[in-house]
Design a protein around this motif. Structure first.
Motif, PDB file in Angstrom:
ATOM      1  N   ARG A   1     111.045 162.204  63.190  1.00  0.00           N
ATOM      2  CA  ARG A   1     112.456 161.966  63.531  1.00  0.00           C
ATOM      3  C   ARG A   1     113.160 161.255  62.386  1.00  0.00           C
ATOM      4  O   ARG A   1     114.317 161.550  62.075  1.00  0.00           O
ATOM      5  CB  ARG A   1     112.554 161.129  64.813  1.00  0.00           C
ATOM      6  N   ALA A   2     112.451 160.321  61.759  1.00  0.00           N
ATOM      7  CA  ALA A   2     113.046 159.596  60.631  1.00  0.00           C
ATOM      8  C   ALA A   2     113.362 160.579  59.495  1.00  0.00           C
ATOM      9  O   ALA A   2     114.449 160.532  58.924  1.00  0.00           O
ATOM     10  CB  ALA A   2     112.102 158.494  60.159  1.00  0.00           C
TER      11      ALA A   2
ATOM     12  N   GLU B   1     116.377 162.653  60.170  1.00  0.00           N
ATOM     13  CA  GLU B   1     117.659 161.947  60.039  1.00  0.00           C
ATOM     14  C   GLU B   1     118.031 161.683  58.594  1.00  0.00           C
ATOM     15  O   GLU B   1     119.193 161.842  58.200  1.00  0.00           O
ATOM     16  CB  GLU B   1     117.600 160.605  60.774  1.00  0.00           C
ATOM     17  N   ASP B   2     117.081 161.232  57.796  1.00  0.00           N
ATOM     18  CA  ASP B   2     117.408 160.818  56.434  1.00  0.00           C
ATOM     19  C   ASP B   2     116.141 160.847  55.578  1.00  0.00           C
ATOM     20  O   ASP B   2     115.339 159.918  55.620  1.00  0.00           O
ATOM     21  CB  ASP B   2     118.012 159.399  56.470  1.00  0.00           C
TER      22      ASP B   2
ATOM     23  N   GLY C   1     115.683 160.609  52.325  1.00  0.00           N
ATOM     24  CA  GLY C   1     115.586 159.569  51.299  1.00  0.00           C
ATOM     25  C   GLY C   1     115.128 158.253  51.902  1.00  0.00           C
ATOM     26  O   GLY C   1     114.192 157.621  51.413  1.00  0.00           O
ATOM     27  N   ALA C   2     115.786 157.842  52.986  1.00  0.00           N
ATOM     28  CA  ALA C   2     115.426 156.578  53.625  1.00  0.00           C
ATOM     29  C   ALA C   2     113.990 156.639  54.143  1.00  0.00           C
ATOM     30  O   ALA C   2     113.252 155.662  54.070  1.00  0.00           O
ATOM     31  CB  ALA C   2     116.396 156.265  54.756  1.00  0.00           C
ATOM     32  N   ALA C   3     113.577 157.802  54.651  1.00  0.00           N
ATOM     33  CA  ALA C   3     112.209 157.942  55.158  1.00  0.00           C
ATOM     34  C   ALA C   3     111.202 157.732  54.027  1.00  0.00           C
ATOM     35  O   ALA C   3     110.180 157.075  54.215  1.00  0.00           O
ATOM     36  CB  ALA C   3     112.018 159.311  55.802  1.00  0.00           C
TER      37      ALA C   3
ATOM     38  N   LEU D   1     113.158 157.555  43.837  1.00  0.00           N
ATOM     39  CA  LEU D   1     113.989 158.626  44.402  1.00  0.00           C
ATOM     40  C   LEU D   1     114.594 159.482  43.291  1.00  0.00           C
ATOM     41  O   LEU D   1     114.889 160.661  43.481  1.00  0.00           O
ATOM     42  CB  LEU D   1     115.101 158.043  45.277  1.00  0.00           C
TER      43      LEU D   1
ATOM     44  N   ARG E   1     121.506 152.935  55.292  1.00  0.00           N
ATOM     45  CA  ARG E   1     120.654 154.085  55.623  1.00  0.00           C
ATOM     46  C   ARG E   1     119.638 153.783  56.726  1.00  0.00           C
ATOM     47  O   ARG E   1     118.484 154.172  56.638  1.00  0.00           O
ATOM     48  CB  ARG E   1     119.932 154.586  54.371  1.00  0.00           C
TER      49      ARG E   1
ATOM     50  N   PHE F   1     118.054 154.383  60.483  1.00  0.00           N
ATOM     51  CA  PHE F   1     117.941 155.612  61.272  1.00  0.00           C
ATOM     52  C   PHE F   1     118.816 155.445  62.508  1.00  0.00           C
ATOM     53  O   PHE F   1     118.438 154.795  63.472  1.00  0.00           O
ATOM     54  CB  PHE F   1     116.482 155.901  61.614  1.00  0.00           C
TER      55      PHE F   1
ATOM     56  N   MET G   1     117.621 156.247  66.139  1.00  0.00           N
ATOM     57  CA  MET G   1     116.420 155.599  66.648  1.00  0.00           C
ATOM     58  C   MET G   1     116.780 154.184  67.092  1.00  0.00           C
ATOM     59  O   MET G   1     117.802 153.640  66.688  1.00  0.00           O
ATOM     60  CB  MET G   1     115.341 155.572  65.557  1.00  0.00           C
TER      61      MET G   1
ATOM     62  N   MET H   1     109.268 151.946  61.587  1.00  0.00           N
ATOM     63  CA  MET H   1     109.258 152.835  60.420  1.00  0.00           C
ATOM     64  C   MET H   1     109.096 152.021  59.137  1.00  0.00           C
ATOM     65  O   MET H   1     108.423 152.451  58.204  1.00  0.00           O
ATOM     66  CB  MET H   1     110.548 153.657  60.354  1.00  0.00           C
TER      67      MET H   1
ATOM     68  N   ARG I   1     113.857 145.833  58.267  1.00  0.00           N
ATOM     69  CA  ARG I   1     113.021 147.027  58.143  1.00  0.00           C
ATOM     70  C   ARG I   1     112.234 146.982  56.827  1.00  0.00           C
ATOM     71  O   ARG I   1     111.039 147.285  56.798  1.00  0.00           O
ATOM     72  CB  ARG I   1     113.936 148.262  58.177  1.00  0.00           C
TER      73      ARG I   1
END
Lengths: 293, 236
Positions: free
Chosen positions: A170-171, A174-175, A177-179, B53, B89, B91, B94, B102, B149
């Motif tokens: 799910r992460a 959604e995103d 990059g953030a994951a 990234l 950023r 989620f 969630m 996460m 987080r």
């Protein structure tokens, strides 16, 4: 009573669409691509099951397991080979590749298994249930299909809501990059999604051919398109949406061919889709995607 | 103090645009280092390159003695480098608690409950809202969630990209107070800010980034006094 019979047929057919649609919707949610080869994975699953039961004479359950294993591997393989190199390509390039993979699978099946239709033996071997002096018939296939659909739905809900891998999926959806910044390996998450979607396609293939026993290299393409429609109908990217979309589509299709016209049933199905999308462009349960800048 | 993060002559391109042109800087263990500069100077690009990234065309990045220039981002997190990205950023769909879980993705499952308590102690607001969908949080709460987080991964180096962006002054104060607390508890911090005043007030050292190049560096106190900085970033 005939109404009820049609309804049961519709729910049963719709359950197959729903199982296929789940694969479309999960892959779309995570990889943001439409895997048009998904329908052909169904066909491969059905052929594997056919060979194991009809040619090798092994029990049905073995054939289902073999179909699931082969399709899971096939799904991972397709993703690695065809889609992964295009991760940063335009969506049109990916779409065209997916159509290419679809033709590749169909023609490979034609080469391996030939063009003559195979008669698929149902994997279910108990009797239909007859109620009201035989006026209401619930086929064994319908019972197994609907049960499989419910079990898959529950399993996926638990998986995405309560497991580490499911939450990571799910992460990623959604995103990405953030994951990645959380330490999630996006590539293996995408592989996992293809694996699950393809395993479901195998089950759908076996169930579909148990109810409609003519097996051809093109067997998967129309149900694939219908299931894709169902996924859009329910809201692409949404798991419950795929489920509801699939079942509604099956019911509409059966009713349309029973009460209106057999020949027009597909036109009616797609007509309903167009109307739904005009009224609610995100589909029944689809969420509006907020574009982030 | 030893060099913790060493960025050596990185050059980053967006297509044909040469966004980062030979940037080098160091972060030592236990420091707060800030990278300040105007909008579009390339501050976020630098952080994204450090966390993997983006890839530099030329140059190298060393973290805790290891070359991480070509390491994929999810492996970099495992090494103890956490990045709170620009715009948070989180989620959105969630829950608060799932977001924090996460953050602990690279950590053993057994420690998560204790780590959640650690974050809730730091950010009591998040505890009140642990079952809430993260997208419904206010901007300040979302920033806290993004920081919490990142802390779930037990970072040795925490990179914060514009933590004050879009927040009311009182919340900015609060966020910087948290940054100070984290620093006191031993976390090394690399902070990117447009709010140069606040950033310089907490930083041990600072670098000024202008259109992809570092034009000035010094201790926080030195830069606050510098005429150039006063004119360009601190409003006279």
């Amino acid at each position: 009573m005939t109404f009820l019979n049609y309804l049961i047929n519709g729910i049963s057919l719709g359950s197959v669409y729903a199982i296929i649609a789940l694969g479309y919707t999960m892959v779309y949610g995570i990889a943001k691509m439409l895997n048009f080869a998904h329908g052909d994975v169904i066909m491969v699953g059905a052929y594997i099951s056919f060979i194991i039961t009809s040619k090798m004479g092994l029990p049905a359950i073995v054939s289902v397991l073999a179909a699931v294993v082969v399709c899971t591997l096939l799904g991972i393989f397709i993703e690695r080979l065809a889609y992964k190199p295009l991760r940063n390509a335009t969506s049109l390039a990916v779409l065209i590749t997916a159509i290419g993979v679809s033709y590749f699978l169909q023609n490979s099946a034609l080469l391996i298994w030939g063009s003559d239709p195979k008669s698929f033996n149902s994997i279910v071997d108990f009797d239909s249930i007859k109620l009201f002096d035989g006026q209401l018939v619930i086929t064994a296939e319908a019972i197994v299909t609907v049960c499989a659909c419910i079990i898959i739905m529950i399993a996926l809900t638990i998986f995405t809501g309560h497991t580490k891998m499911g939450k990571a999926m799910r992460a990623v959806s959604e995103d990405k990059g953030a994951a990645q910044l959380m330490g999630i390996n996006v590539n293996s998450t995408i592989s996992m999604t293809f694996a699950i979607g393809s395993a479901l396609a195998a089950i759908a293939g076996v169930l579909l051919c148990s109810a409609y026993p003519t097996l051809l290299p093109t067997t998967g393409s129309m149900p694939g398109i219908k299931a894709f429609t169902a996924a859009v109908f329910g809201g692409i990217g949404s798991i419950p949406g795929a489920m509801i979309g699939g079942i509604l589509l099956g019911v509409i299709e059966v009713f349309a061919s029973a009460y209106i016209s057999d020949k027009l049933s597909n036109a009616i199905v797609f007509g309903v889709l167009i109307i739904v999308l005009l009224v609610k462009p995100t589909g029944l349960l689809g969420r509006k995607i907020n574009e982030k800048v | 103090m030893s060099t913790f993060l060493h960025v050596e002559n990185i050059n980053v391109y967006y297509g044909a645009i040469h966004a980062i042109q030979g940037v080098s800087f160091d972060v030592n263990e236990g420091e707060i280092v800030t990278l300040i500069g105007a909008n579009g100077a390339g501050k976020s690009t630098v952080l994204k390159t450090v966390s993997g990234l983006l890839r530099p065309k030329i140059g190298s990045i060393t973290f805790a003695g290891e070359d991480i220039t070509q390491t994929p981002p999810h492996k970099i997190v495992e090494k103890g480098l956490a990045h709170v990205p620009e715009g948070r950023r989180i989620f959105q769909q969630m829950t608060v608690e799932e977001n924090l879980e996460m953050g602990a993705y690279t950590q053993p499952q057994s420690g998560i409950t204790a780590d959640l308590e650690m974050v809730f102690e730091q950010f009591p607001r998040l505890k009140e809202r642990r079952r809430q969908i993260a997208g419904t949080l206010s901007g300040g709460e979302q920033q806290m969630l993004a920081m919490g987080r990142a802390l779930m991964s037990h970072p040795k180096l925490l990179m914060l990209d514009e933590p004050s962006m879009g927040l009311a002054p009182i919340l900015v104060e609060q966020i910087f107070e948290i940054i100070r607390t984290l620093h006191k508890s031993g976390t090394t911090i690399l902070l990117v800010e447009q709010n140069a005043q606040m950033a310089l007030s907490v930083a041990d050292r600072a670098y000024v980034l202008e259109t992809g190049e570092i034009t000035l560096s010094g201790t926080g106190a030195e830069l606050v006094k510098s005429d150039e900085i006063r004119k360009a970033y601190l409003g006279g």
